[in-house]
Design an enzyme around this catalytic site. Structure first.
Site, PDB file in Angstrom:
ATOM      1  N   ASP A   1      -4.851   3.465  -1.860  1.00 26.62           N
ATOM      2  CA  ASP A   1      -5.953   3.717  -0.927  1.00 26.62           C
ATOM      3  C   ASP A   1      -6.535   5.102  -1.159  1.00 26.62           C
ATOM      4  OD1 ASP A   1      -6.078   1.350   0.785  1.00 26.62           O
ATOM      5  OD2 ASP A   1      -4.020   1.887   1.325  1.00 26.62           O
TER       6      ASP A   1
ATOM      7  N   SER B   1       0.850  -1.198   0.000  1.00 27.90           N
ATOM      8  CA  SER B   1       0.000   0.000   0.000  1.00 27.90           C
ATOM      9  C   SER B   1       0.877   1.236   0.000  1.00 27.90           C
ATOM     10  CB  SER B   1      -0.894   0.012   1.235  1.00 27.90           C
ATOM     11  OG  SER B   1      -1.468   1.298   1.365  1.00 27.90           O
TER      12      SER B   1
ATOM     13  N   ASP C   1      -6.382  -6.854   4.068  1.00 29.50           N
ATOM     14  CA  ASP C   1      -5.782  -5.514   4.110  1.00 29.50           C
ATOM     15  C   ASP C   1      -5.848  -4.973   5.532  1.00 29.50           C
ATOM     16  OD1 ASP C   1      -4.991  -2.888   3.675  1.00 29.50           O
ATOM     17  OD2 ASP C   1      -6.701  -2.364   2.394  1.00 29.50           O
TER      18      ASP C   1
ATOM     19  N   HIS D   1      -1.110  -1.228  -4.350  1.00 26.49           N
ATOM     20  CA  HIS D   1      -2.393  -0.975  -3.681  1.00 26.49           C
ATOM     21  C   HIS D   1      -2.517   0.518  -3.407  1.00 26.49           C
ATOM     22  CE1 HIS D   1      -5.857  -2.233  -1.208  1.00 26.49           C
ATOM     23  NE2 HIS D   1      -5.485  -1.286  -0.354  1.00 26.49           N
TER      24      HIS D   1
ATOM     25  N   HIS E   1      -8.325   0.822  -4.078  1.00 24.20           N
ATOM     26  CA  HIS E   1      -9.265   0.531  -2.983  1.00 24.20           C
ATOM     27  C   HIS E   1     -10.024   1.821  -2.666  1.00 24.20           C
ATOM     28  CE1 HIS E   1      -9.471  -0.615   1.611  1.00 24.20           C
ATOM     29  NE2 HIS E   1     -10.671  -0.527   1.073  1.00 24.20           N
TER      30      HIS E   1
ATOM     31  N   MET F   1      -9.366   7.737  -0.109  1.00 24.41           N
ATOM     32  CA  MET F   1     -10.245   8.039   1.042  1.00 24.41           C
ATOM     33  C   MET F   1     -10.838   9.425   0.877  1.00 24.41           C
ATOM     34  SD  MET F   1      -7.773   6.798   4.105  1.00 24.41           S
ATOM     35  CE  MET F   1      -6.862   5.257   4.038  1.00 24.41           C
TER      36      MET F   1
ATOM     37  N   MET G   1     -11.212  -6.518   5.170  1.00 25.29           N
ATOM     38  CA  MET G   1     -10.416  -5.599   5.989  1.00 25.29           C
ATOM     39  C   MET G   1     -10.055  -6.281   7.312  1.00 25.29           C
ATOM     40  SD  MET G   1     -10.026  -2.957   4.126  1.00 25.29           S
ATOM     41  CE  MET G   1      -9.016  -2.117   5.355  1.00 25.29           C
TER      42      MET G   1
ATOM     43  N   MET H   1     -12.298   3.914  -0.657  1.00 22.89           N
ATOM     44  CA  MET H   1     -12.968   4.098   0.640  1.00 22.89           C
ATOM     45  C   MET H   1     -13.728   5.414   0.558  1.00 22.89           C
ATOM     46  SD  MET H   1      -9.871   2.740   3.022  1.00 22.89           S
ATOM     47  CE  MET H   1      -8.694   2.894   1.677  1.00 22.89           C
TER      48      MET H   1
HETATM   49  C1  DX5 Z   1      -6.369   1.136   5.558  1.00 21.43           C
HETATM   50  C2  DX5 Z   1      -5.872   0.866   4.174  1.00 21.43           C
HETATM   51  C3  DX5 Z   1      -4.733  -0.059   4.112  1.00 21.43           C
HETATM   52  C4  DX5 Z   1      -3.486   0.450   4.800  1.00 21.43           C
HETATM   53  C5  DX5 Z   1      -2.737  -0.752   5.276  1.00 21.43           C
HETATM   54  O1  DX5 Z   1      -7.554   1.833   5.474  1.00 21.43           O
HETATM   55  O2  DX5 Z   1      -6.910   0.303   3.389  1.00 21.43           O
HETATM   56  O3  DX5 Z   1      -4.439  -0.428   2.768  1.00 21.43           O
HETATM   57  O4  DX5 Z   1      -2.653   1.199   3.975  1.00 21.43           O
HETATM   58  O5  DX5 Z   1      -1.655  -0.327   6.039  1.00 21.43           O
HETATM   59  P1  DX5 Z   1      -0.892  -1.305   7.026  1.00 21.43           P
HETATM   60  O6  DX5 Z   1      -0.388  -2.456   6.221  1.00 21.43           O
HETATM   61  O7  DX5 Z   1       0.177  -0.443   7.585  1.00 21.43           O
HETATM   62  O8  DX5 Z   1      -1.905  -1.755   8.049  1.00 21.43           O
HETATM   63 ZN    ZN Z   2      -6.401  -0.555   1.394  1.00 24.54          ZN
END
Ligand code: DX5
Ligand code: ZN
Length: 215
Positions: free
Chosen positions: A32, A7, A174, A30, A63, A34, A136, A65
């Site tokens: 993320d 990520s 994840d 990956h 991903h 948000m 998750m 969110m």
């Molecule tokens: C959290 C994200 C993850 C995050 C994982 O909302 O979806 O992808 O980056 O980070 P680690 O591996 O540090 O938990």
């Molecule tokens: Zn993620």
């Protein structure tokens, strides 16, 4: 073979191209996304996906969110995503189906995501039409949180459902995936592991990626 999806939430955003090159040994990047509404954090969006697209040959696993992902799913495909995942909690069942259909209409892979409190059964309406299901293992929103081992029965239940109904579908986890938690995910049936801090905090990133693939 277990796939690793680092990520870039844990990368240095001022040196994103460099940090994407550092994970060349991985299988996916990956990303993320948000919106500050679906999760209590704001990260990166369409212009960043577009900018990083030419920096790597790895597939971009985006991903989302965000609330009502149907509003943006097609745009993330156009920006260069290879796989777009949407949270089942983010809209009505009808609109999640519409988001998946839009992603497929762009010729890209679609996946659904389940937050920790969402049961495995929530995947059932979508199970036979998606290419990936993401479980998750932390509450979404931030990197560096503690792995929720109590999600492993859900991963196992989904592995069983996938094997019965859609064997080509990938099963991703994840959140909090690290050398001490990756094997539990693999044993439960996950075949794609997302890891942010465990990859980017490592001194030797290629070695860490190999380690996360398990024994
Ligand atoms: C959290 C994200 C993850 C995050 C994982 O909302 O979806 O992808 O980056 O980070 P680690 O591996 O540090 O938990
Ligand atoms: Zn993620």
């Amino acid at each position: 073979m277990i796939k690793i999806a680092p990520s870039i939430l844990s990368a240095d955003f001022a040196n994103l191209e460099r940090d994407i090159r550092r994970i060349a040994a991985a299988d996916y990047v990956h990303v993320d996304v948000m919106d500050g509404v679906f999760v209590p954090n704001i990260s990166i969006g369409l212009p960043v996906v577009k900018s990083i697209r030419p920096t790597t040959e790895l597939p971009l696993d985006v991903h989302l969110m965000i609330t009502q992902p149907v509003r943006y799913a097609a745009q993330f495909c156009d920006a260069g995503a290879d796989l777009v995942t949407v949270h089942v909690e983010a809209d009505s069942e009808e609109n999640i189906h519409a988001a998946i259909d839009q992603i497929h209409a762009k010729g890209k892979k679609a996946g659904i995501v389940l937050k920790p409190k969402t049961p495995a059964e929530a995947a059932l309406p979508f199970l036979e039409k998606v290419e990936l299901i993401l479980v998750m293992t932390v509450e979404p929103g931030f990197g560096g949180q503690t792995f929720m081992a109590d999600m492993m029965p859900k991963v196992s239940a989904l592995r069983k459902l996938i094997d019965e109904k859609n064997p080509g579908c990938e099963l991703e986890v994840d959140g909090g995936v690290a050398p001490d938690t990756c094997q539990a995910c693999i044993d439960a049936g996950a075949n794609v592991l997302v890891a942010g801090s465990a990859v980017y905090k490592a001194d030797d990133i290629p070695a860490r990626i190999a380690e996360l693939r398990g024994a």
